[in-house]
Design an enzyme around this catalytic site. Sequence first.
Site, PDB file in Angstrom:
ATOM      1  N   SER A  88       0.822  -1.197   0.000  1.00 27.07           N
ATOM      2  CA  SER A  88       0.000   0.000   0.000  1.00 27.07           C
ATOM      3  C   SER A  88       0.865   1.259   0.000  1.00 27.07           C
ATOM      4  O   SER A  88       0.526   2.251  -0.653  1.00 27.07           O
ATOM      5  CB  SER A  88      -0.924  -0.011   1.211  1.00 27.07           C
ATOM      6  OG  SER A  88      -1.757   1.104   1.201  1.00 27.07           O
ATOM      7  N   ALA A  91       2.115   1.829  -3.461  1.00 25.73           N
ATOM      8  CA  ALA A  91       1.018   2.345  -4.280  1.00 25.73           C
ATOM      9  C   ALA A  91       0.739   3.817  -3.969  1.00 25.73           C
ATOM     10  O   ALA A  91       0.528   4.620  -4.883  1.00 25.73           O
ATOM     11  CB  ALA A  91      -0.243   1.508  -4.061  1.00 25.73           C
ATOM     12  N   HIS A  92       0.755   4.194  -2.696  1.00 27.31           N
ATOM     13  CA  HIS A  92       0.521   5.595  -2.334  1.00 27.31           C
ATOM     14  C   HIS A  92       1.625   6.490  -2.893  1.00 27.31           C
ATOM     15  O   HIS A  92       1.338   7.586  -3.394  1.00 27.31           O
ATOM     16  CB  HIS A  92       0.426   5.762  -0.816  1.00 27.31           C
ATOM     17  CG  HIS A  92      -0.928   5.479  -0.273  1.00 27.31           C
ATOM     18  ND1 HIS A  92      -1.394   4.201  -0.065  1.00 27.31           N
ATOM     19  CD2 HIS A  92      -1.937   6.304   0.097  1.00 27.31           C
ATOM     20  CE1 HIS A  92      -2.616   4.252   0.424  1.00 27.31           C
ATOM     21  NE2 HIS A  92      -2.975   5.532   0.529  1.00 27.31           N
ATOM     22  N   GLU A  93       2.863   6.057  -2.800  1.00 31.06           N
ATOM     23  CA  GLU A  93       3.961   6.858  -3.349  1.00 31.06           C
ATOM     24  C   GLU A  93       3.806   7.013  -4.858  1.00 31.06           C
ATOM     25  O   GLU A  93       4.020   8.090  -5.409  1.00 31.06           O
ATOM     26  CB  GLU A  93       5.316   6.241  -3.009  1.00 31.06           C
ATOM     27  CG  GLU A  93       6.488   7.086  -3.442  1.00 31.06           C
ATOM     28  CD  GLU A  93       6.495   8.470  -2.811  1.00 31.06           C
ATOM     29  OE1 GLU A  93       6.693   9.449  -3.562  1.00 31.06           O
ATOM     30  OE2 GLU A  93       6.296   8.583  -1.587  1.00 31.06           O
TER      31      GLU A  93
END
Length: 191
Positions: A88, A91-93
Amino acid sequence: MRVSIPNTMLWVAGFYAFFHLWLNIIGEILYFGDRNFYRDWWNCRSIEEYWKTWNLPVHFWFIRHLYNPLLQIGSSRMTANLIVFFVSAVAHEYLVSVPLGFISYWAFLAMLMQAPAIFIQKKLDKLLRIENSELSNVSFWIFFCIVGQPLVVFIYYSMYTDFINCSHNPKISGFIPLDIPVDIKLPDLKL
């Protein structure tokens, strides 16, 4: 504090626009019967409860495709949780870096630190005897919504303005650009 109120208001408005309006419109068009895209995350009493209630499609995807398979191959619950938060975090980065045009590590670290923050909050709530109380909800709003998210937004805003102002030089700015533009001067054409 100047950034936290508008940031939280914009974040809640964006949440409403995407999760309540957009996903329900798509659900109506596609005749999708299960319209449970979120639960009442604003009433959550811990960071863990927040991550389980605010984005149910992603939460259920991680459970089905990453967490449960890791448990089935013999990983511990803690290891499976850390791997889910790591994926996660990546993915956020990615979701922050691509629109801004540079790679940093703040969104990655902020997301990855959620796993230890959950553990610490559980211990503190138990120590202070405030688990499942309104004080837990207040601490969530203060540390996550009023301090945490606005701080990350401020960091990325500062980095983005540095990125724009330093002519995309990663040695000066301390981050890696995704695309280093090349200025091409076209010759003047006389007709």
